[in-house]
Design an enzyme around this catalytic site. Structure first.
Site, PDB file in Angstrom:
ATOM      1  N   ARG A 255       3.856  -0.827  -0.710  1.00 30.74           N
ATOM      2  CA  ARG A 255       4.707  -1.776  -0.124  1.00 30.74           C
ATOM      3  C   ARG A 255       5.905  -1.250   0.700  1.00 30.74           C
ATOM      4  O   ARG A 255       6.084  -0.075   0.790  1.00 30.74           O
ATOM      5  CB  ARG A 255       5.395  -2.648  -1.186  1.00 30.74           C
ATOM      6  CG  ARG A 255       4.433  -3.371  -1.919  1.00 30.74           C
ATOM      7  CD  ARG A 255       5.277  -4.216  -3.102  1.00 30.74           C
ATOM      8  NE  ARG A 255       4.342  -4.757  -4.252  1.00 30.74           N
ATOM      9  CZ  ARG A 255       4.018  -4.476  -5.243  1.00 30.74           C
ATOM     10  NH1 ARG A 255       4.476  -3.208  -5.692  1.00 30.74           N
ATOM     11  NH2 ARG A 255       3.005  -5.120  -6.059  1.00 30.74           N
ATOM     12  N   LYS A 280       9.638  -3.829  -6.060  1.00 29.36           N
ATOM     13  CA  LYS A 280       9.348  -5.409  -6.714  1.00 29.36           C
ATOM     14  C   LYS A 280       9.316  -5.384  -8.140  1.00 29.36           C
ATOM     15  O   LYS A 280       9.589  -6.442  -8.584  1.00 29.36           O
ATOM     16  CB  LYS A 280       8.293  -5.649  -5.744  1.00 29.36           C
ATOM     17  CG  LYS A 280       7.620  -7.130  -6.086  1.00 29.36           C
ATOM     18  CD  LYS A 280       6.303  -7.528  -5.234  1.00 29.36           C
ATOM     19  CE  LYS A 280       5.963  -9.081  -5.521  1.00 29.36           C
ATOM     20  NZ  LYS A 280       4.950  -9.495  -4.888  1.00 29.36           N
ATOM     21  N   HIS A 353       1.947  -4.948   4.764  1.00 25.36           N
ATOM     22  CA  HIS A 353       1.181  -5.595   3.785  1.00 25.36           C
ATOM     23  C   HIS A 353      -0.296  -5.952   4.017  1.00 25.36           C
ATOM     24  O   HIS A 353      -1.238  -6.234   3.129  1.00 25.36           O
ATOM     25  CB  HIS A 353       2.050  -6.804   3.209  1.00 25.36           C
ATOM     26  CG  HIS A 353       2.117  -7.320   1.872  1.00 25.36           C
ATOM     27  ND1 HIS A 353       2.725  -6.472   0.962  1.00 25.36           N
ATOM     28  CD2 HIS A 353       1.551  -7.922   1.051  1.00 25.36           C
ATOM     29  CE1 HIS A 353       2.460  -6.897  -0.095  1.00 25.36           C
ATOM     30  NE2 HIS A 353       1.768  -7.802  -0.240  1.00 25.36           N
ATOM     31  N   ARG A 356      -1.993  -3.031   3.149  1.00 22.70           N
ATOM     32  CA  ARG A 356      -2.080  -3.255   1.608  1.00 22.70           C
ATOM     33  C   ARG A 356      -3.380  -3.850   1.235  1.00 22.70           C
ATOM     34  O   ARG A 356      -4.178  -3.525   0.465  1.00 22.70           O
ATOM     35  CB  ARG A 356      -0.781  -3.536   1.084  1.00 22.70           C
ATOM     36  CG  ARG A 356      -0.917  -3.630  -0.642  1.00 22.70           C
ATOM     37  CD  ARG A 356       0.353  -3.968  -0.846  1.00 22.70           C
ATOM     38  NE  ARG A 356       0.489  -4.348  -2.487  1.00 22.70           N
ATOM     39  CZ  ARG A 356       0.745  -3.690  -3.421  1.00 22.70           C
ATOM     40  NH1 ARG A 356       0.750  -2.385  -3.243  1.00 22.70           N
ATOM     41  NH2 ARG A 356       0.630  -4.087  -4.557  1.00 22.70           N
ATOM     42  N   HIS A 379      -0.093  -3.062  -9.592  1.00 20.61           N
ATOM     43  CA  HIS A 379       0.015  -4.264 -10.289  1.00 20.61           C
ATOM     44  C   HIS A 379       0.176  -4.373 -11.564  1.00 20.61           C
ATOM     45  O   HIS A 379      -0.397  -3.342 -12.107  1.00 20.61           O
ATOM     46  CB  HIS A 379      -1.421  -5.274  -9.855  1.00 20.61           C
ATOM     47  CG  HIS A 379      -1.444  -5.846  -8.570  1.00 20.61           C
ATOM     48  ND1 HIS A 379      -2.766  -6.167  -7.904  1.00 20.61           N
ATOM     49  CD2 HIS A 379      -0.413  -6.097  -7.457  1.00 20.61           C
ATOM     50  CE1 HIS A 379      -2.434  -6.667  -6.547  1.00 20.61           C
ATOM     51  NE2 HIS A 379      -1.207  -6.524  -6.403  1.00 20.61           N
ATOM     52  N   TYR A 388      -7.995 -10.765  -4.522  1.00 22.01           N
ATOM     53  CA  TYR A 388      -8.516 -10.033  -3.448  1.00 22.01           C
ATOM     54  C   TYR A 388      -9.989 -10.221  -3.564  1.00 22.01           C
ATOM     55  O   TYR A 388     -11.015  -9.811  -2.515  1.00 22.01           O
ATOM     56  CB  TYR A 388      -8.240  -8.617  -3.638  1.00 22.01           C
ATOM     57  CG  TYR A 388      -6.810  -7.990  -3.177  1.00 22.01           C
ATOM     58  CD1 TYR A 388      -6.617  -8.534  -1.861  1.00 22.01           C
ATOM     59  CD2 TYR A 388      -5.995  -7.847  -4.250  1.00 22.01           C
ATOM     60  CE1 TYR A 388      -5.139  -8.137  -1.626  1.00 22.01           C
ATOM     61  CE2 TYR A 388      -4.757  -7.538  -3.846  1.00 22.01           C
ATOM     62  CZ  TYR A 388      -4.126  -7.636  -2.445  1.00 22.01           C
ATOM     63  OH  TYR A 388      -2.961  -7.537  -2.230  1.00 22.01           O
TER      64      TYR A 388
END
Length: 417
Positions: A255, A280, A353, A356, A379, A388
């Protein structure tokens, strides 16, 4: 920068956008400029002009004025002129004399002070800056409503004032209503939990059924990502920095916050790995330091990074040599994406992003298991990664079912009778 240079509109707007971000312009204000530049782009296309300069800018402004005085223009037309003037000013001087100032919300009086306490409480809880900024905006609107109704202390607050404010939200968007109700509900609960109110008034605030629609992630193909990387000129110190940052996003899916916050201590050269705690999620992440990426970082550190005692790897290219901020990285990636001759670029996201997301798409094409992709992207669980699956078109085609024949006397041979 001592004079004008030949630049396309995309080149100059990318530079000015990065300049705005370095000066912490509010994203809403930047969007106003971006909308103005879109109109300028249309004008230049009509004039069949690719290179932007003061003469082109003046022609656009003259077209907007259309023999009227500036005072006769609408707010939108004035914004178009301002958007053009900042390009001319930056192109000729390398800076913009006047800058927008963020609106400062004043929380005065007893209720305003309690709102400030609530916002500080939310910050101490670890809420994101965006969430706190949202709370501040909507609570300030609530406070303004109370002040206009002469409700200056908590003792004067009752259900009719809360319901009255909720009623005036009727013409707002669904997202605004949802965020406003959430902010008020949180504030009222804070007042009750801390015994500022004898009664819990949160029951007066209806719960919104609004749900933000999940958008299809923007992705670029493997070939398009390679074209972006090939666009970066690594002959300059800035290019060396930009190449390393883009590789971190494109090859490892980091990120923007983690790229900008990357420190020397995060890279373990002896094991060729990167160890960090994600900003994050606050979760630990360990990734391989790929040869291509490692070489790019070394090239920047040896021949591009300004001398500085800061612990951060990536610094601003110009003085003061501070830590690079996320909005600036977004503008940098956007600049190279727009220069990579990618089709339909105007309808896609342009930031890190998107790279990403693209990595996730490329891994899916290679039949990489979902748990592995989840681990690569950092994640906390595979549920976040499942979004995704919607971009893996080849696998989705494999799931397609044949349409069964309809057993009906009214339907025969593929046609209605």
């Amino acid at each position: 920068m001592t004079g004008e240079k030949k630049q396309t509109l995309c080149e100059i707007t990318s530079e000015v956008e990065a300049y705005f971000n370095e000066l912490s312009y509010h994203k809403v204000r930047i969007r106003v400029y971006q909308n103005g530049w879109k109109r300028l782009k249309q004008f230049m296309e009509e004039q069949r002009t690719e290179i932007f300069d003061a003469k082109v800018g003046d022609a656009f402004i003259t077209n907007i004025l259309n023999k009227r005085s500036y005072t006769e223009l609408s707010r939108k037309e004035k914004d178009l002129i301002r958007s053009t003037n900042v390009l001319i000013e930056y192109q000729t001087t390398g800076m913009i004399k006047f800058r927008s100032v963020r609106k400062d919300y004043n929380f005065e009086g007893e209720i305003g002070n309690l709102m400030q306490n609530f916002l500080s409480y939310r910050k101490a809880q670890g809420m994101s800056k965006d969430t706190i900024a949202s709370n501040k905006l909507y609570l300030h609107r609530f406070l303004s409503y109370l002040n206009s109704n002469k409700i200056l202390s908590l003792s004067g607050l009752d259900k009719q004032h809360i319901l009255g404010f909720i009623n005036v939200l009727g013409f707002s968007s669904k997202s605004t209503i949802h965020c406003t109700l959430s902010s008020i509900r949180g504030f009222l609960r804070y007042l009750f939990d801390n015994q500022y109110l004898d009664y819990d008034l949160t029951y007066l605030v209806p719960k919104s059924s609004y749900k933000k629609e999940a958008r299809l992630p923007t992705t670029y193909t493997k070939d398009e990502v390679e074209r972006v990387l090939a666009t970066v000129d690594t002959a300059s110190p800035k290019g060396k920095r930009d190449k390393a940052m883009i590789l971190l996003a494109a090859r490892l899916g980091l990120r923007a916050s983690d790229i900008c916050g990357l420190k020397f201590e995060n890279i373990l050269w002896e094991t060729n790995t990167i160890h960090l705690i994600q900003k994050k999620t606050k979760e630990k992440l360990e990734l391989p330091l790929l040869v291509e990426l490692g070489n790019a970082i070394i090239d920047y550190l040896k021949y591009g990074r300004p001398e500085s005692d800061l612990p951060y790897i990536f610094l601003r290219a110009g003085q003061p040599y501070d830590k690079l901020e996320e909005p600036t990285l977004h503008s940098i990636v956007s600049f190279y994406l727009k220069h990579a001759n990618i089709s339909n670029i105007d309808h896609k996201k342009h930031g890190p992003h998107a790279l990403r997301h693209s990595l996730a798409g490329i891994l899916l094409e290679q039949k990489t298991p979902l748990p592995v992709i989840s681990e690569v992207l950092g994640h906390t669980n595979t549920e976040s990664t499942k979004t995704y699956l919607r971009i893996d078109l080849e696998s989705l085609r494999e799931c397609a079912l044949d349409v069964p024949k309809i057993q009906s006397p009214h339907y025969q041979g593929g046609e209605l009778k």
